[in-house]
Design a protein around this motif. Structure first.
Motif, PDB file in Angstrom:
ATOM      1  N   LEU A   3       0.530  -1.279   0.549  1.00 30.00           N
ATOM      2  CA  LEU A   3      -0.006  -0.523  -0.005  1.00 30.00           C
ATOM      3  C   LEU A   3       0.742   1.456  -0.178  1.00 30.00           C
ATOM      4  CD1 LEU A   3      -2.613   1.937   0.226  1.00 30.00           C
ATOM      5  CD2 LEU A   3      -2.455   0.739   2.437  1.00 30.00           C
ATOM      6  N   ASP A   4       1.767   1.282   1.428  1.00 29.81           N
ATOM      7  CA  ASP A   4       3.078   2.370   0.813  1.00 29.81           C
ATOM      8  C   ASP A   4       3.331   3.027  -0.211  1.00 29.81           C
ATOM      9  OD1 ASP A   4       4.383   0.816   1.384  1.00 29.81           O
ATOM     10  OD2 ASP A   4       5.694   1.402   2.886  1.00 29.81           O
ATOM     11  N   LYS A   5       3.882   1.755  -1.288  1.00 33.01           N
ATOM     12  CA  LYS A   5       4.848   1.613  -2.268  1.00 33.01           C
ATOM     13  C   LYS A   5       3.519   2.818  -3.489  1.00 33.01           C
ATOM     14  CE  LYS A   5       7.381   0.130  -5.212  1.00 33.01           C
ATOM     15  NZ  LYS A   5       8.949  -0.490  -5.594  1.00 33.01           N
ATOM     16  N   PHE A   6       2.296   1.816  -3.004  1.00 33.95           N
ATOM     17  CA  PHE A   6       1.191   2.030  -4.693  1.00 33.95           C
ATOM     18  C   PHE A   6       1.078   3.288  -4.153  1.00 33.95           C
ATOM     19  CE2 PHE A   6      -3.400   3.673  -5.687  1.00 33.95           C
ATOM     20  CZ  PHE A   6      -2.911   2.797  -6.718  1.00 33.95           C
ATOM     21  N   LEU A   7       0.894   3.992  -3.377  1.00 33.08           N
ATOM     22  CA  LEU A   7       0.131   5.934  -2.575  1.00 33.08           C
ATOM     23  C   LEU A   7       1.652   6.627  -2.766  1.00 33.08           C
ATOM     24  CD1 LEU A   7      -1.561   5.124   0.660  1.00 33.08           C
ATOM     25  CD2 LEU A   7      -2.377   5.785  -1.910  1.00 33.08           C
ATOM     26  N   LYS A   8       1.981   6.168  -2.924  1.00 32.54           N
ATOM     27  CA  LYS A   8       4.292   6.864  -3.425  1.00 32.54           C
ATOM     28  C   LYS A   8       4.322   6.197  -5.509  1.00 32.54           C
ATOM     29  CE  LYS A   8       9.026   7.208  -3.338  1.00 32.54           C
ATOM     30  NZ  LYS A   8       9.054   6.876  -5.294  1.00 32.54           N
ATOM     31  N   LYS A  14       3.529  11.795  -1.353  1.00 36.62           N
ATOM     32  CA  LYS A  14       4.071  11.972  -1.959  1.00 36.62           C
ATOM     33  C   LYS A  14       5.588  11.391  -1.452  1.00 36.62           C
ATOM     34  CE  LYS A  14       4.590  17.211  -3.313  1.00 36.62           C
ATOM     35  NZ  LYS A  14       3.831  17.166  -4.153  1.00 36.62           N
ATOM     36  N   ARG A  15       5.835  11.068   0.437  1.00 43.98           N
ATOM     37  CA  ARG A  15       6.700  10.181   0.662  1.00 43.98           C
ATOM     38  C   ARG A  15       6.219   8.639   1.518  1.00 43.98           C
ATOM     39  NH1 ARG A  15       7.949  14.835   2.804  1.00 43.98           N
ATOM     40  NH2 ARG A  15       7.521  13.550   4.990  1.00 43.98           N
TER      41      ARG A  15
END
Length: 82
Positions: A3-8, A14-15
């Protein structure tokens, strides 16, 4: 994809560290279930992200490891913005 990678990659956040913090605070759901930063996102999933007073509902269209800035919006479709 996490999830965190997709959002970035999709440039919704942004980060990656900021995406992790938002997820750990419980402000993101995937298909109605509470999401952690390591939750797996797949095409067709519905994400609800709480940005302060704003709530954004998107549907994941595709997943890619890297994407150019002008193509980032093609990874998702905004369904609702409140």
């Amino acid at each position: 994809m996490r999830l965190d990678k997709f959002l970035k990659v999709s440039r919704l956040i942004k980060r990656r560290t900021l995406a992790k913090e938002v997820a750990d605070q419980g402000r993101i759901t995937i298909n109605g279930n509470q999401a952690k930063a390591a939750s797996i996102v797949s095409a067709g999933d519905e994400l609800v992200i709480q940005f302060g007073q704003k709530q954004l509902t998107i549907e994941v269209e595709s997943l890619r490891e890297t994407v150019k800035k002008d193509e980032a919006a093609s990874l998702y479709t905004v369904k609702k913005e409140e």
